[in-house]
Scaffold this motif. Structure first.
Motif, PDB file in Angstrom:
ATOM      1  N   PHE A 125       0.859  -1.194   0.000  1.00 53.15           N
ATOM      2  CA  PHE A 125       0.000   0.000   0.000  1.00 53.15           C
ATOM      3  C   PHE A 125       0.887   1.233   0.000  1.00 53.15           C
ATOM      4  CE2 PHE A 125      -2.662  -3.321   1.723  1.00 53.15           C
ATOM      5  CZ  PHE A 125      -3.928  -3.040   1.218  1.00 53.15           C
ATOM      6  N   ASP A 126       0.716   2.091  -1.017  1.00 52.72           N
ATOM      7  CA  ASP A 126       1.634   3.222  -1.159  1.00 52.72           C
ATOM      8  C   ASP A 126       1.092   4.203  -2.190  1.00 52.72           C
ATOM      9  OD1 ASP A 126       4.068   4.755  -1.217  1.00 52.72           O
ATOM     10  OD2 ASP A 126       5.216   2.927  -0.836  1.00 52.72           O
ATOM     11  N   ALA A 127       1.399   5.483  -1.994  1.00 51.68           N
ATOM     12  CA  ALA A 127       1.147   6.459  -3.060  1.00 51.68           C
ATOM     13  C   ALA A 127       2.170   6.280  -4.175  1.00 51.68           C
ATOM     14  CB  ALA A 127       1.239   7.877  -2.504  1.00 51.68           C
ATOM     15  N   HIS A 128       3.330   5.717  -3.783  1.00 51.09           N
ATOM     16  CA  HIS A 128       4.480   5.614  -4.697  1.00 51.09           C
ATOM     17  C   HIS A 128       4.759   4.165  -5.079  1.00 51.09           C
ATOM     18  CE1 HIS A 128       5.019   9.033  -1.876  1.00 51.09           C
ATOM     19  NE2 HIS A 128       5.281   9.688  -2.989  1.00 51.09           N
ATOM     20  N   GLY A 129       5.567   3.996  -6.118  1.00 51.14           N
ATOM     21  CA  GLY A 129       5.929   2.640  -6.544  1.00 51.14           C
ATOM     22  C   GLY A 129       7.115   2.078  -5.780  1.00 51.14           C
ATOM     23  N   PHE A 229       2.707  -1.328   4.533  1.00 53.56           N
ATOM     24  CA  PHE A 229       1.767  -0.207   4.507  1.00 53.56           C
ATOM     25  C   PHE A 229       2.490   1.117   4.721  1.00 53.56           C
ATOM     26  CE2 PHE A 229      -1.721   2.510   5.382  1.00 53.56           C
ATOM     27  CZ  PHE A 229      -2.853   1.903   4.849  1.00 53.56           C
ATOM     28  N   ASP A 230       2.611   1.888   3.642  1.00 51.48           N
ATOM     29  CA  ASP A 230       3.183   3.234   3.704  1.00 51.48           C
ATOM     30  C   ASP A 230       2.034   4.188   3.999  1.00 51.48           C
ATOM     31  OD1 ASP A 230       4.122   5.819   3.009  1.00 51.48           O
ATOM     32  OD2 ASP A 230       5.483   5.005   1.486  1.00 51.48           O
ATOM     33  N   MET A 231       2.142   4.929   5.104  1.00 50.33           N
ATOM     34  CA  MET A 231       1.023   5.782   5.523  1.00 50.33           C
ATOM     35  C   MET A 231       0.678   6.841   4.478  1.00 50.33           C
ATOM     36  SD  MET A 231      -0.280   4.550   8.237  1.00 50.33           S
ATOM     37  CE  MET A 231      -1.389   5.856   8.767  1.00 50.33           C
ATOM     38  N   ASP A 232       1.594   7.110   3.529  1.00 48.78           N
ATOM     39  CA  ASP A 232       1.253   8.114   2.518  1.00 48.78           C
ATOM     40  C   ASP A 232       0.269   7.598   1.473  1.00 48.78           C
ATOM     41  OD1 ASP A 232       2.754   6.868   0.409  1.00 48.78           O
ATOM     42  OD2 ASP A 232       4.547   8.027   0.901  1.00 48.78           O
ATOM     43  N   VAL A 233      -0.139   6.339   1.558  1.00 46.68           N
ATOM     44  CA  VAL A 233      -1.194   5.839   0.664  1.00 46.68           C
ATOM     45  C   VAL A 233      -2.534   6.507   1.011  1.00 46.68           C
ATOM     46  CG1 VAL A 233      -2.015   3.837   2.030  1.00 46.68           C
ATOM     47  CG2 VAL A 233      -2.105   3.754  -0.469  1.00 46.68           C
ATOM     48  N   GLY A 243       6.301  12.169   4.966  1.00 43.66           N
ATOM     49  CA  GLY A 243       7.320  13.018   4.350  1.00 43.66           C
ATOM     50  C   GLY A 243       7.067  13.342   2.890  1.00 43.66           C
ATOM     51  N   THR A 244       6.362  12.446   2.210  1.00 45.78           N
ATOM     52  CA  THR A 244       6.137  12.654   0.779  1.00 45.78           C
ATOM     53  C   THR A 244       4.637  12.545   0.467  1.00 45.78           C
ATOM     54  OG1 THR A 244       6.761  10.314   0.547  1.00 45.78           O
ATOM     55  CG2 THR A 244       8.391  11.923  -0.119  1.00 45.78           C
ATOM     56  N   PRO A 245       3.837  13.520   0.945  1.00 44.66           N
ATOM     57  CA  PRO A 245       2.384  13.451   0.744  1.00 44.66           C
ATOM     58  C   PRO A 245       2.006  13.641  -0.720  1.00 44.66           C
ATOM     59  CG  PRO A 245       2.976  15.564   1.709  1.00 44.66           C
ATOM     60  CD  PRO A 245       4.244  14.760   1.635  1.00 44.66           C
TER      61      PRO A 245
HETATM   62 MN   LIG Z   1       5.047   6.435  -0.354  1.00 47.32          MN
END
Ligand SMILES: [Mn+2]
Ligand SMILES: NC(=[NH2+])NCCC[C@H](N)C(=O)O
Ligand SMILES: [Mn+2]
Length: 303
Positions: A125-129, A229-233, A243-245
């Motif tokens: 789970f992430d906003a990023h790859g 699970f990356d919280m920025d997801v 850090g990277t919203p």
């Molecule tokens: Mn991320």
């Protein structure tokens, strides 16, 4: 596969922030503990052994070896230690729950789990790859690289953590919530055939359907499933302490529904929650949200 959740959990904190550009995720494990992770899981009936934190150095006290793989030395060292600790807890038939720290710690967690489960599914789970290599990374930050490393791509000192034995099967690796990919990441994702549910698919299909498909993919033919699970997801509205919203993330309910469905499928054998940045957080809101999500993942229900 049906590994019936282990009722014994070992918590391992990894206060590492060298993989990210900004400071603050080094305090993530403290913030998550302060948000009562132990109490929550105990109330759910788990026996908890908190192993404390793995000592990690601060950026001002260690060497930034180059600009394409920043802090490689220290990140390799901390992940190697994490790998051993995770493998050790699993050898005692305990469920490893890792508190980050930046996402580079997935390198240690996953290589540790792989010592026990050669065929492992991963729900990322992430906003990023997080599938950059030194050659494609725009930042040189290693927290943007753990997926590449776990799939066997990247610097040998990272792919070598935990020995060169097993690596993940890209066909058993599913990404959820993605909305920010660098050009090189798009190419590697396609080349490896990783299944990616971006926010677009979540909007169209709904989280329930996405999770139904994702769970099928990672559970079939594997011995266990790891949740990274990356919280920025989550949308920065609900999880500002990262850090990277990236705008346009999961809602509060979408993220919980995903955890509840994984819990109901009874497939998860290890988990990590990362990138809680306390400096940027609002009254520990993001750490609390992480603890609530752990609850849902580990069986908490309204009724
Ligand atoms: Mn991320
Ligand atoms: N775990 C994270 N928050 N990763 C963000 C990565 C951002 C960007 N893709 C990079 O490689 O630098
Ligand atoms: Mn990440």
């Amino acid at each position: 596969m049906n590994p019936t959740i282990n009722n014994r959990i070992s918590i391992i904190g990894v206060p590492l922030d060298l993989g990210a550009d900004r400071r603050g995720v080094d305090m993530g494990p403290s913030a998550i503990r302060y948000a009562k992770v132990g109490e929550k899981l105990q109330a759910l009936g788990y026996e908890i052994d908190d192993k404390g934190d793995i000592a990690a150095n601060r950026p001002d006290s260690c060497y930034v070896d180059g600009t394409s793989l920043k802090y490689l030395d220290e990140i390799e060292r901390v992940n190697t230690e994490l790998c051993h600790m995770v493998a050790e807890e699993m050898a005692k038939a305990r469920f490893p729950l890792i508190l980050g720290g930046d996402h580079s710690i997935a390198i240690g967690t996953i290589s540790g789990v792989l010592q026990h489960k050669k065929k492992l599914g991963v729900l990322w789970f992430d906003a990023h790859g997080d599938i950059n290599t030194a050659a494609t990374s725009p930042s040189g930050n290693i927290h943007g690289m753990p997926v590449a490393v776990c799939l066997g791509r990247g610097h040998e000192r990272l792919t070598g953590v935990g020995g060169r034995a097993a690596k993940l099967d890209p066909e058993k690796f599913v990404m959820i919530g993605i909305r920010d990919l660098d050009p090189g990441e798009k190419m590697l994702l396609k080349e490896l055939g990783v299944v990616v549910y971006t926010m677009h698919e979540i909007d169209i299909m709904g989280m329930a359907k996405v999770m139904e498909e994702a769970i099928k993919i990672v559970a079939n033919g594997t011995e266990g499933v790891h949740v990274s699970f990356d919280m920025d997801v989550i949308d920065p509205l609900h999880a500002p302490g990262v850090g990277t919203p990236v705008l346009g993330g999961l809602t509060y309910r979408e993220s919980h529904l995903a955890m509840e469905l994984i819990s109901a499928a009874n497939i998860v054998t290890s988990a990590e929650f990362v990138e809680v940045n306390t400096v940027l957080d609002n009254r520990n809101q993001t750490a609390k949200m992480a603890v609530d999500l752990m609850g849902s993942l580990l069986g908490e229900r309204v009724l």
